[in-house]
Design a protein around this motif. Structure first.
Motif, short mmCIF file in Angstrom:
data_model
loop_
_atom_site.label_atom_id
_atom_site.label_comp_id
_atom_site.label_asym_id
_atom_site.label_seq_id
_atom_site.Cartn_x
_atom_site.Cartn_y
_atom_site.Cartn_z
N LEU A 24 -4.25 -1.66 -4.75
CA LEU A 24 -2.91 -1.57 -3.92
C LEU A 24 -3.13 -1.39 -2.40
O LEU A 24 -3.59 -0.20 -2.15
CB LEU A 24 -1.52 -0.90 -4.54
N TYR A 25 -2.92 -2.40 -1.67
CA TYR A 25 -2.87 -2.23 -0.08
C TYR A 25 -1.85 -2.26 0.82
O TYR A 25 -0.77 -2.97 0.54
CB TYR A 25 -4.01 -3.36 0.53
N THR A 26 -1.58 -1.28 1.72
CA THR A 26 -0.89 -1.63 2.80
C THR A 26 -1.36 -2.22 3.86
O THR A 26 -2.53 -2.65 3.67
CB THR A 26 -0.26 -0.13 3.26
N ALA A 27 -0.74 -2.53 4.95
CA ALA A 27 -1.26 -3.32 6.15
C ALA A 27 -2.58 -2.56 6.74
O ALA A 27 -3.52 -3.21 7.07
CB ALA A 27 -0.34 -3.49 7.18
N GLU A 28 -2.63 -1.36 6.52
CA GLU A 28 -3.68 -0.48 6.94
C GLU A 28 -4.95 0.04 5.96
O GLU A 28 -6.11 0.07 6.40
CB GLU A 28 -3.14 0.81 7.80
N LYS A 29 -4.56 0.21 4.94
CA LYS A 29 -5.56 0.65 3.91
C LYS A 29 -5.18 0.48 2.61
O LYS A 29 -4.10 0.08 2.27
CB LYS A 29 -5.74 2.26 4.23
N ASN A 30 -6.13 0.88 1.71
CA ASN A 30 -6.08 0.84 0.06
C ASN A 30 -5.29 2.27 -0.08
O ASN A 30 -5.85 3.26 0.31
CB ASN A 30 -7.58 0.66 -0.40
N VAL A 31 -4.20 2.40 -0.71
CA VAL A 31 -3.46 3.52 -1.15
C VAL A 31 -3.42 3.90 -2.48
O VAL A 31 -3.36 5.05 -2.77
CB VAL A 31 -2.21 3.61 -0.37
N LEU A 32 -3.60 2.88 -3.42
CA LEU A 32 -3.25 3.37 -4.76
C LEU A 32 -4.45 2.61 -5.81
O LEU A 32 -4.90 1.25 -5.36
CB LEU A 32 -1.83 2.79 -5.53
N THR A 33 -5.13 2.95 -6.84
CA THR A 33 -5.84 2.26 -7.67
C THR A 33 -5.27 2.58 -9.16
O THR A 33 -4.79 3.69 -9.50
CB THR A 33 -7.28 3.10 -7.47
N CYS A 34 -5.10 1.25 -9.69
CA CYS A 34 -4.45 1.19 -10.97
C CYS A 34 -5.40 0.73 -12.09
O CYS A 34 -6.30 -0.09 -11.73
CB CYS A 34 -3.32 0.24 -10.67
N THR A 35 -5.22 1.42 -13.09
CA THR A 35 -6.11 1.01 -14.38
C THR A 35 -5.23 0.37 -15.35
O THR A 35 -4.18 0.78 -15.43
CB THR A 35 -6.77 2.07 -14.84
N PRO A 36 -5.64 -0.41 -16.37
CA PRO A 36 -4.95 -1.29 -17.36
C PRO A 36 -4.24 0.06 -18.40
O PRO A 36 -5.05 0.86 -18.65
CB PRO A 36 -5.76 -2.18 -18.17
#
Length: 120
Positions: free
Chosen positions: A106-118
């Motif tokens: 998951l990204y904001t306009a500036e950077k990747n902030v969250l990593t999600c797994t199933p």
């Protein structure tokens, strides 16, 4: 003749389910998210049929809530709702971790902030 009718009936029943499973190309479902800055649990994300729901692990978070997404072959774009307005998250891209398992970044306009797994 009965066999042909039975096969035709089965195809009619299965067609909506098959079409539904192809819309998200792996993005639809439940995801457990972690913050990239420190690896702590961030929340649960559910994406299904052009909408999403997010439950933050942080009590009272402005990111918790629901909204709509535009589905793509490799992710989604958040069109409205709490993730966009409350956390500034604009998109999610489907990828793979080092072990070859699905991850949703998951990204904001500036950077990747969250990593999600199933989640099952």
């Amino acid at each position: 003749m009965r066999f042909t009718l039975a096969v035709a009936a089965l195809l009619l029943v299965a067609a909506p389910a098959a079409a539904q499973s192809l819309t998200g190309v792996g993005v639809e479902g439940n995801w457990g998210c972690r913050a990239n800055i420190d690896g702590t649990r961030a929340g649960l994300l559910t994406i299904y049929a052009g909408s999403y729901g997010y439950a933050s692990a942080n009590f009272g978070s402005a990111a918790s809530g629901s909204g709509t997404v535009e589905m793509a072959s490799n992710g989604v774009t958040f069109l409205d709702g709490n993730l966009l307005a409350g956390a500034g998250i604009t998109s999610a891209i489907l990828g793979f971790d080092d072990s070859g398992r699905d991850v949703l970044q998951l990204y904001t306009a500036e950077k990747n902030v969250l990593t999600c797994t199933p989640r099952g």
